[in-house]
Design a protein around this motif. Structure first.
Motif, mmCIF file in Angstrom:
data_model
loop_
_atom_site.group_PDB
_atom_site.id
_atom_site.type_symbol
_atom_site.label_atom_id
_atom_site.label_comp_id
_atom_site.label_asym_id
_atom_site.label_seq_id
_atom_site.Cartn_x
_atom_site.Cartn_y
_atom_site.Cartn_z
ATOM 1 N N SER A 97 0.816 -1.595 0.495
ATOM 2 C CA SER A 97 -0.518 -0.138 0.115
ATOM 3 C C SER A 97 0.663 1.362 0.542
ATOM 4 O O SER A 97 1.424 1.464 -0.763
ATOM 5 N N THR A 98 0.763 2.224 0.882
ATOM 6 C CA THR A 98 1.640 2.936 0.725
ATOM 7 C C THR A 98 3.413 3.262 2.333
ATOM 8 O O THR A 98 3.614 4.619 2.177
ATOM 9 N N SER A 99 3.033 1.992 1.996
ATOM 10 C CA SER A 99 4.295 2.073 3.874
ATOM 11 C C SER A 99 5.069 1.145 2.791
ATOM 12 O O SER A 99 4.975 -0.068 1.869
ATOM 13 N N ARG A 100 6.477 2.273 2.908
ATOM 14 C CA ARG A 100 7.536 0.723 2.309
ATOM 15 C C ARG A 100 8.540 1.154 3.299
ATOM 16 O O ARG A 100 8.356 1.833 4.663
ATOM 17 N N LYS A 133 13.990 1.395 8.259
ATOM 18 C CA LYS A 133 13.133 2.404 8.242
ATOM 19 C C LYS A 133 12.101 2.352 7.812
ATOM 20 O O LYS A 133 12.019 1.900 6.478
ATOM 21 N N GLU A 134 11.365 2.674 8.061
ATOM 22 C CA GLU A 134 10.096 2.570 7.976
ATOM 23 C C GLU A 134 9.317 3.968 6.877
ATOM 24 O O GLU A 134 9.619 4.676 7.569
ATOM 25 N N LEU A 135 9.201 4.072 6.078
ATOM 26 C CA LEU A 135 9.019 5.247 5.119
ATOM 27 C C LEU A 135 7.784 4.936 4.823
ATOM 28 O O LEU A 135 7.168 4.163 4.443
ATOM 29 N N ASN A 142 -0.068 -2.157 7.410
ATOM 30 C CA ASN A 142 0.951 -2.019 5.861
ATOM 31 C C ASN A 142 2.138 -2.645 6.459
ATOM 32 O O ASN A 142 3.234 -2.728 5.700
ATOM 33 N N VAL A 143 2.627 -1.913 7.655
ATOM 34 C CA VAL A 143 4.441 -2.424 8.067
ATOM 35 C C VAL A 143 4.586 -3.042 8.071
ATOM 36 O O VAL A 143 5.436 -4.025 7.338
#
Length: 174
Positions: A97-100, A133-135, A142-143
């Motif tokens: 999704s929007t988590s990297r 690192k969570e981006l 999602n993480v």
């Protein structure tokens, strides 16, 4: 209270080989004419600290049932993580999704430097030295999916050589 009595006997035997960690419980409610009705979602990580780890999300009207469902789903979604000298073989970015999440190998003695979710997953997978690192979005679900995406796509040098069809050097004169 349990959702599947027939499989509960097997759960007792299997649970000894995996450690479990409940990351969070989410409560949702819907308002009806007679009042609110609550439902719960539990995010659970299972791992053997030896390269195998699984994640599951269980949803139910009661917390213990949601946790049991999450454990059984985690058992079904097990992946094997290549761990070399206590760390991962190379840098990788997992996405969902929007988590990297950026995962980087670290030298011996560094430890796992990561947020709550990546740390839990790495420790239960048997990774002792790693940076992360969570981006983007920091939503826990999602993480967790992003970390699993990254760990799923890790390859050792030996696996890459096999995929390319290269022969391993014998160490002779060149």
């Amino acid at each position: 209270m349990t959702f599947n009595r027939r499989n509960d006997r097997n759960v007792e035997r299997e649970s000894s080989e995996f450690e479990e960690k409940m990351l969070f419980v989410n409560r949702t409610s819907k308002t009806y004419q007679g009042g609110r009705r609550f439902r719960f979602a539990a995010l659970v990580i299972l791992g053997d600290r030896n390269g195998r780890v699984g994640m599951g999300i269980g949803k139910a009207k009661e917390v213990p049932v949601a946790i049991e469902k999450a454990k059984s789903i985690a058992r079904k979604n097990m992946i094997t993580v290549p761990v070399e000298n206590g760390t991962i073989p190379h840098d990788i970015v997992g996405e969902n999704s929007t988590s990297r999440v950026l995962l980087k190998p670290a030298g011996p003695g560094t430890g796992v430097i990561a947020g709550t979710v990546p740390r839990s997953i790495a420790e239960l997978a048997g990774i002792t030295n790693m940076l992360s690192k969570e981006l983007g979005s920091r939503n826990k679900v999602n993480v967790a999916y992003a970390v699993f995406d990254g760990l799923k796509n890790l390859r050792t040098a030996k696996q890459v050589r096999a995929l390319r069809g290269e022969v391993q050097p014998t160490g002779g004169a060149q």
